[in-house]
Design a protein around this motif. Sequence first.
Motif, PDB file in Angstrom:
ATOM      1  N   SER A   1       5.517   9.020   1.565  1.00 40.03           N
ATOM      2  CA  SER A   1       4.239   9.285   2.235  1.00 40.03           C
ATOM      3  C   SER A   1       4.490   9.811   3.644  1.00 40.03           C
ATOM      4  O   SER A   1       5.499   9.509   4.274  1.00 40.03           O
TER       5      SER A   1
ATOM      6  N   ILE B   1      -1.401   5.417  -2.988  1.00 40.91           N
ATOM      7  CA  ILE B   1      -0.456   4.738  -2.094  1.00 40.91           C
ATOM      8  C   ILE B   1       0.430   3.776  -2.877  1.00 40.91           C
ATOM      9  O   ILE B   1       1.650   3.728  -2.683  1.00 40.91           O
TER      10      ILE B   1
ATOM     11  N   TRP C   1       1.227  12.361  -0.001  1.00 38.70           N
ATOM     12  CA  TRP C   1       1.936  11.388  -0.820  1.00 38.70           C
ATOM     13  C   TRP C   1       2.582  12.116  -1.977  1.00 38.70           C
ATOM     14  O   TRP C   1       2.003  13.041  -2.541  1.00 38.70           O
TER      15      TRP C   1
ATOM     16  N   ASN D   1       1.947  10.206   6.894  1.00 38.15           N
ATOM     17  CA  ASN D   1       0.592   9.876   7.321  1.00 38.15           C
ATOM     18  C   ASN D   1       0.322  10.300   8.746  1.00 38.15           C
ATOM     19  O   ASN D   1       1.226  10.583   9.511  1.00 38.15           O
TER      20      ASN D   1
ATOM     21  N   GLU E   1      -7.427   6.388  -3.054  1.00 39.66           N
ATOM     22  CA  GLU E   1      -6.327   6.469  -2.096  1.00 39.66           C
ATOM     23  C   GLU E   1      -5.390   5.273  -2.258  1.00 39.66           C
ATOM     24  O   GLU E   1      -4.176   5.419  -2.192  1.00 39.66           O
TER      25      GLU E   1
ATOM     26  N   ASP F   1      -2.845  13.378   5.411  1.00 38.11           N
ATOM     27  CA  ASP F   1      -1.903  12.527   4.689  1.00 38.11           C
ATOM     28  C   ASP F   1      -1.306  13.282   3.511  1.00 38.11           C
ATOM     29  O   ASP F   1      -1.971  14.121   2.904  1.00 38.11           O
TER      30      ASP F   1
ATOM     31  N   SER G   1       3.063   5.745  -4.813  1.00 35.82           N
ATOM     32  CA  SER G   1       3.815   6.796  -4.122  1.00 35.82           C
ATOM     33  C   SER G   1       5.275   6.428  -3.877  1.00 35.82           C
ATOM     34  O   SER G   1       5.621   5.282  -3.636  1.00 35.82           O
TER      35      SER G   1
END
Length: 178
Positions: A121, A115, A85, A123, A111, A83, A118
Amino acid sequence: MKKKLFIIISMLAISCSNDKTDTQTDKTSINLISGINLRETSDESELQLQFGNPNILTNNKFLIYPNPASESIYILAQENVTDVWLVSANPEKIYQDVNFNNILNTNLYSEQSIISHSNFSLNKQSSKNFSVNVSTLAKGYYKVFVKMGGIIYWDNLYKYENGGDNEEQFNTINNFWK
């Protein structure tokens, strides 16, 4: 009369209260950038410039380049990245004497917190080397978070507008941090 006097005194006390608040950003704030490392390529023998005192935690597990960037950044990691971000951040010339090695750790930011902050992102990745298109992001500083093996690391990035050149951006960054 006593009631009016009490109200006047109360209003004066409230208006004269100490309005001074400490607005200094906490040294572990997710939106703080206290310095940045600039690099053109992944070649570690090439010149890398440091400005300020970067509050980063890479543990030599990954690097991003070029930095500054306008359209794409490349992430080169020792393990598969799952991942990524990018969190918009504010550069501040504070904490220049802080040893971030004693403060920053892989459990510092959850996390979920990353998130929720952010701006971008990516993922469900599974690669050690890939590019990220940052052209749609606004000009400015970002923290780039990467997750590898369930652990989150981060570095700082400066994103500039398309059409500028690296020398111009270098001068902008240099002028801010000096």
